[in-house]
Design a protein around this motif. Structure first.
Motif, short mmCIF file in Angstrom:
data_model
loop_
_atom_site.label_atom_id
_atom_site.label_comp_id
_atom_site.label_asym_id
_atom_site.label_seq_id
_atom_site.Cartn_x
_atom_site.Cartn_y
_atom_site.Cartn_z
N THR A 1 0.82 -1.24 -0.12
CA THR A 1 0.06 0.12 -0.09
C THR A 1 0.92 1.29 0.07
OG1 THR A 1 -0.11 0.31 2.41
CG2 THR A 1 -1.96 -1.25 1.27
N LEU A 2 0.32 2.30 -0.58
CA LEU A 2 1.03 3.63 -0.45
C LEU A 2 1.30 3.99 1.08
CD1 LEU A 2 -0.92 5.57 -3.15
CD2 LEU A 2 1.22 4.71 -3.36
N ALA A 3 0.60 3.95 1.89
CA ALA A 3 0.81 4.18 3.20
C ALA A 3 1.92 3.39 3.77
CB ALA A 3 -0.33 4.03 4.02
N SER A 4 2.04 2.22 3.50
CA SER A 4 3.29 1.39 3.90
C SER A 4 4.53 1.52 3.31
CB SER A 4 2.85 -0.28 3.81
OG SER A 4 4.05 -1.08 4.09
N ALA A 5 4.42 1.90 2.10
CA ALA A 5 5.50 2.51 1.27
C ALA A 5 6.30 3.63 1.69
CB ALA A 5 5.01 2.40 -0.15
N TYR A 6 5.23 4.67 2.16
CA TYR A 6 5.89 5.91 2.55
C TYR A 6 6.58 5.73 3.73
CZ TYR A 6 6.10 10.77 3.91
OH TYR A 6 6.59 11.96 4.13
N LYS A 7 5.87 5.00 4.88
CA LYS A 7 6.59 4.54 6.16
C LYS A 7 8.01 4.04 5.85
CE LYS A 7 2.20 4.18 8.77
NZ LYS A 7 1.45 3.14 9.43
N ARG A 8 8.13 2.91 4.94
CA ARG A 8 9.39 2.59 4.61
C ARG A 8 10.41 3.67 4.09
NH1 ARG A 8 8.31 -3.37 1.53
NH2 ARG A 8 6.53 -4.02 2.71
N ILE A 9 9.74 4.56 3.51
CA ILE A 9 10.84 5.47 2.83
C ILE A 9 10.87 6.26 4.17
CG2 ILE A 9 10.83 7.69 1.44
CD1 ILE A 9 9.28 6.19 -0.59
N GLU A 10 10.13 6.57 4.99
CA GLU A 10 10.80 7.46 6.13
C GLU A 10 11.42 6.87 6.93
OE1 GLU A 10 6.84 10.56 7.69
OE2 GLU A 10 6.68 8.27 8.06
N LYS A 11 11.55 5.66 7.25
CA LYS A 11 12.35 4.77 8.11
C LYS A 11 13.85 4.77 7.42
CE LYS A 11 13.46 2.25 11.50
NZ LYS A 11 13.60 2.67 12.90
N HIS A 12 13.76 4.63 6.10
CA HIS A 12 15.21 4.66 5.19
C HIS A 12 15.86 6.06 5.49
CE1 HIS A 12 18.34 4.26 2.41
NE2 HIS A 12 17.99 5.30 1.99
N VAL A 13 15.00 6.99 5.45
CA VAL A 13 15.71 8.47 5.49
C VAL A 13 15.92 8.53 7.02
CG1 VAL A 13 14.96 10.99 5.63
CG2 VAL A 13 14.22 9.38 4.10
N GLU A 14 15.28 8.01 8.24
CA GLU A 14 15.81 8.31 9.32
C GLU A 14 17.15 7.29 9.63
OE1 GLU A 14 12.53 6.33 11.77
OE2 GLU A 14 11.20 8.11 11.29
N ASN A 15 17.31 6.25 9.14
CA ASN A 15 18.54 5.61 9.22
C ASN A 15 19.51 6.19 8.44
OD1 ASN A 15 17.07 3.33 10.51
ND2 ASN A 15 16.86 2.01 8.55
N TYR A 16 19.17 6.68 7.35
CA TYR A 16 20.30 7.53 6.69
C TYR A 16 20.78 8.60 7.38
CZ TYR A 16 22.02 10.98 3.32
OH TYR A 16 22.92 11.96 2.66
N ILE A 17 20.07 9.41 8.13
CA ILE A 17 20.27 10.63 8.93
C ILE A 17 21.37 10.21 10.12
CG2 ILE A 17 19.54 12.31 10.42
CD1 ILE A 17 17.17 12.76 8.48
N ALA A 18 20.79 9.18 10.80
CA ALA A 18 21.37 8.54 11.86
C ALA A 18 22.92 7.87 11.33
CB ALA A 18 20.82 7.27 12.47
N SER A 19 23.33 7.54 10.31
CA SER A 19 24.50 6.99 9.84
C SER A 19 25.34 8.25 9.40
CB SER A 19 24.37 6.13 8.42
OG SER A 19 23.97 7.01 7.41
N LYS A 20 24.85 9.37 9.30
CA LYS A 20 25.72 10.48 8.88
C LYS A 20 26.58 10.98 10.12
CE LYS A 20 24.84 13.34 5.62
NZ LYS A 20 24.29 14.56 4.87
N ASN A 21 27.80 11.67 9.83
CA ASN A 21 28.53 12.65 10.78
C ASN A 21 27.66 13.48 11.44
OD1 ASN A 21 30.21 14.54 12.00
ND2 ASN A 21 31.94 13.36 11.02
#
Length: 267
Positions: free
Chosen positions: A177-197
């Motif tokens: 679903t679009l809602a589930s897909a968007y949540k996955r993208i949000e989670k990826h962005v959170e992980n990306y931010i957490a991995s940065k300096n």
């Protein structure tokens, strides 16, 4: 011009999307010829265009030159996080194209082709603290098997799309679903931010503490009153407390051939 500059990539894609041509380009700058519509949209010349329309005349849209260096010898709009014209383009993109549903153009297929649905989200990460910067991101997620790909706009910029399905092709029904897909993208962005300096955030907090200590010393020495102290304390928090905010610029549902999709996944 340096393709690694994310602002350059966004600006060039923005103008190309709205029919504006790049008439001059080098390693450090590019010049865009605006259309009448885009000039009227972003150049703040309402009286000029009102007069042109009143006189039933075509008008003369302007050209804009952009550069990725702030050296005084270079003419043009310097592209960086605080460029006013850049934020004008962001706002225009939001207003003109927040969502879309597009289909890859398939010419004369030899058999019926299935088109995979991709959710595409373009966003800006706003980093705020002692210093401020914006980072554009573009993410695509396949709604059949959940594969995620980055720099999605770069991948699809050379693909022809239409608002209707090509002959002998059919859109696949999404599994995710679009809602589930968007949540996955949000989670990826959170992980990306957490991995940065995060040194920028540490430095912002260090500076915030120094400013608060200085303000406290003024208050204790009775150089400022309680009301001024309270207001200044709030302003210091607003200016220097680090945070990251994600602003969705636009997005859409893109139906892309399985061959094209596979080339991204396997490439």
């Amino acid at each position: 011009m340096n393709a690694l500059n994310p602002y350059t990539t966004f600006v060039q894609q923005f103008f190309t999307s709205y029919g504006c041509s790049v008439v001059e380009q080098s390693d450090s700058h590019f010049k865009v010829q605006l259309t009448n519509e885009m000039d009227e949209e972003i150049m703040n010349r309402p009286f000029y265009w009102h007069y042109m329309k009143k006189m039933n005349r075509e008008g003369d849209p302007m050209q804009l030159t952009f550069t990725d260096t702030d050296q005084k010898t270079n003419q043009g709009i310097y592209l960086h996080a605080g460029t006013p014209k850049l934020h004008t383009l962001y706002n225009t993109a939001i207003k003109k194209a927040r969502t879309a549903r597009l289909y890859e153009v398939i010419h004369q297929p030899d058999h019926n082709k299935a088109m995979s649905p991709w959710l595409v989200v373009n966003a800006l990460l706003h980093y705020r603290g002692k210093q401020a910067k914006d980072e554009p991101i573009s993410i695509g997620l396949n709604l059949i098997h959940g594969t995620m790909t980055l720099r999605m706009m770069e991948r699809i910029q050379n693909i022809d799309f239409e608002t209707k399905v090509s002959d002998y092709t059919f859109p696949m029904t999404p599994v995710i679903t679009l809602a589930s897909a968007y949540k996955r993208i949000e989670k990826h962005v959170e992980n990306y931010i957490a991995s940065k300096n995060n040194e920028w955030a540490i430095e912002s907090l260090r500076h915030l503490d120094q400013e608060k200590q200085l303000l406290e010393s003024f208050y204790q020495s009775e150089d400022i009153g309680l009301e001024s102290f309270t207001k200044e304390r709030e302003q210091i928090d607003t200016r220097y407390k680090p945070y990251i905010d994600m602003e969705v610029i636009n997005g859409g549902l893109f139906y892309i051939s399985q061959e094209t999709s596979a080339s991204w996944i396997n490439g």
